[in-house]
Design a protein around this motif. Structure first.
Motif, short mmCIF file in Angstrom:
data_model
loop_
_atom_site.label_atom_id
_atom_site.label_comp_id
_atom_site.label_asym_id
_atom_site.label_seq_id
_atom_site.Cartn_x
_atom_site.Cartn_y
_atom_site.Cartn_z
N ASP A 85 0.87 -1.18 0.00
CA ASP A 85 0.00 0.00 0.00
C ASP A 85 0.90 1.23 0.00
OD1 ASP A 85 -2.50 1.29 0.00
OD2 ASP A 85 -2.34 1.68 2.14
N GLY A 86 0.56 2.22 -0.80
CA GLY A 86 1.39 3.41 -0.92
C GLY A 86 2.37 3.34 -2.07
N GLY A 87 2.34 2.23 -2.80
CA GLY A 87 3.26 2.05 -3.91
C GLY A 87 3.05 3.04 -5.05
N ARG A 88 1.80 3.43 -5.29
CA ARG A 88 1.54 4.38 -6.38
C ARG A 88 2.18 5.74 -6.11
NH1 ARG A 88 -4.78 3.43 -8.23
NH2 ARG A 88 -4.53 1.29 -9.00
N THR A 89 2.15 6.15 -4.85
CA THR A 89 2.77 7.43 -4.49
C THR A 89 4.28 7.33 -4.67
OG1 THR A 89 1.00 7.81 -2.87
CG2 THR A 89 2.96 9.20 -2.71
N CYS A 90 4.87 6.20 -4.26
CA CYS A 90 6.30 5.99 -4.46
C CYS A 90 6.64 6.03 -5.94
CB CYS A 90 6.73 4.65 -3.87
SG CYS A 90 6.64 4.52 -2.08
N THR A 91 5.80 5.39 -6.76
CA THR A 91 6.04 5.34 -8.20
C THR A 91 5.98 6.73 -8.82
OG1 THR A 91 5.16 3.08 -8.33
CG2 THR A 91 5.24 4.35 -10.38
N ALA A 92 4.99 7.52 -8.40
CA ALA A 92 4.86 8.89 -8.93
C ALA A 92 6.07 9.74 -8.54
CB ALA A 92 3.58 9.52 -8.41
N SER A 95 9.11 8.66 -10.58
CA SER A 95 8.99 9.14 -11.95
C SER A 95 9.34 10.62 -12.04
CB SER A 95 7.57 8.90 -12.46
OG SER A 95 7.41 9.41 -13.77
N ALA A 96 8.88 11.40 -11.06
CA ALA A 96 9.17 12.84 -11.06
C ALA A 96 10.67 13.09 -10.90
CB ALA A 96 8.39 13.52 -9.93
N TYR A 108 15.88 -1.17 -14.86
CA TYR A 108 14.67 -1.96 -14.62
C TYR A 108 13.48 -1.05 -14.33
CZ TYR A 108 18.02 -5.78 -13.89
OH TYR A 108 19.01 -6.70 -14.05
N PRO A 109 12.26 -1.52 -14.59
CA PRO A 109 11.06 -0.74 -14.22
C PRO A 109 11.04 -0.54 -12.70
CG PRO A 109 10.49 -2.54 -15.70
CD PRO A 109 11.90 -2.78 -15.28
N PHE A 110 10.52 0.58 -12.27
CA PHE A 110 10.46 0.87 -10.84
C PHE A 110 9.48 -0.08 -10.16
CE2 PHE A 110 8.56 3.11 -7.20
CZ PHE A 110 9.71 3.32 -6.43
N HIS A 111 9.91 -0.65 -9.03
CA HIS A 111 9.07 -1.55 -8.24
C HIS A 111 9.41 -1.30 -6.77
CE1 HIS A 111 6.72 -5.04 -7.16
NE2 HIS A 111 7.73 -5.52 -6.48
N PRO A 112 8.54 -0.62 -6.02
CA PRO A 112 8.88 -0.25 -4.64
C PRO A 112 9.03 -1.47 -3.72
CG PRO A 112 6.58 0.24 -5.11
CD PRO A 112 7.20 -0.14 -6.42
N HIS A 113 10.17 -1.54 -3.03
CA HIS A 113 10.44 -2.69 -2.17
C HIS A 113 11.60 -2.37 -1.24
CE1 HIS A 113 13.42 -3.09 -5.37
NE2 HIS A 113 14.16 -3.78 -4.51
N ILE A 114 11.79 -3.22 -0.23
CA ILE A 114 12.92 -3.13 0.68
C ILE A 114 13.73 -4.41 0.51
CG2 ILE A 114 13.68 -2.71 3.04
CD1 ILE A 114 11.73 -0.59 2.00
N THR A 115 14.95 -4.30 0.01
CA THR A 115 15.78 -5.49 -0.21
C THR A 115 16.19 -6.12 1.12
OG1 THR A 115 16.64 -4.66 -2.30
CG2 THR A 115 17.97 -6.32 -1.18
#
Length: 203
Positions: A85-92, A95-96, A108-115
């Motif tokens: 949840d909140g991934g869309r905000t991270c993606t925006a 992108s900015a 790679y395409p952006f994919h919000p995560h914690i390694t």
């Protein structure tokens, strides 16, 4: 460019990375990458900082929820905690950052995560994955951190130095310049496959 993870989740996730016998566990604190390592032309760091300050002034704090454990296998041997949840905000936000005055192309395409692990012992990794299947945390994001390195972006052992902390609108200051040397602030029964990513979790 990262979102740093605060305690108590920072300590818990770092312990999980140590338990995987990942040699990077004590060198790289838990974080969410907004912009992967990239080369910025010499003398253009100030331009990037100004862009990030502008973004911070127009951004508001938001929350992200982390849950379960996942992997980028077979494309990459990376295990991570996904943002559910909140991934869309991270993606925006990512992108900015990429599409500012200094456009940055990412591999790679952006994919919000914690390694959690990149160079891990397989047996230890399996134990840690099982221990994190029910992990869940909601974290408030109110700033982003810019770090630089003199090493090549492709070097996995690069050393990074934070140079700017950008607070979102509503916090003390939109930008805190950092001095050199300062430390950074403070498998289940159910498996679902999303493209090349494999995710474990009971939810």
């Amino acid at each position: 460019m990262t979102i740093e993870i605060a305690d108590p989740w920072r300590d818990l996730l770092q312990q999980a990375r140590r338990a995987c016998c990942d040699p990077l566990a004590d060198r790289i604190p838990p974080h969410l990458t907004l912009l992967a390592p990239a080369s910025i032309p010499q003398g253009r760091l100030e331009v990037m900082s100004d862009h990030l300050e502008s973004l911070a002034r127009t951004s508001r704090p938001f929350s992200i929820t982390l849950h379960g454990i996942a992997s980028f296998l077979p494309l990459a041997s990376v295990v991570y905690v996904p943002v559910v949840d909140g991934g869309r905000t991270c993606t925006a936000l990512a992108s900015a950052i990429r599409n500012g005055p200094i456009p940055v192309i990412q591999r790679y395409p952006f994919h919000p995560h914690i390694t959690i692990a990149q160079q891990a012992d397989p047996a230890a990794l399996e134990r840690v994955c099982r221990s994190l299947m029910d992990f869940e945390a909601t974290i408030t994001v109110d700033r982003m951190l810019l770090s630089v390195s003199s090493d090549a972006p492709s070097n996995p052992d690069a050393s990074w130095r934070p140079v700017g902390e950008f607070h979102f609108a509503g916090h003390e200051s939109s930008l805190v310049r950092m001095q050199r040397g300062r430390e950074q602030p403070d498998a289940s029964r159910h498996r679902s496959v999303h493209g090349p990513r494999l995710r474990w979790g009971r939810r």
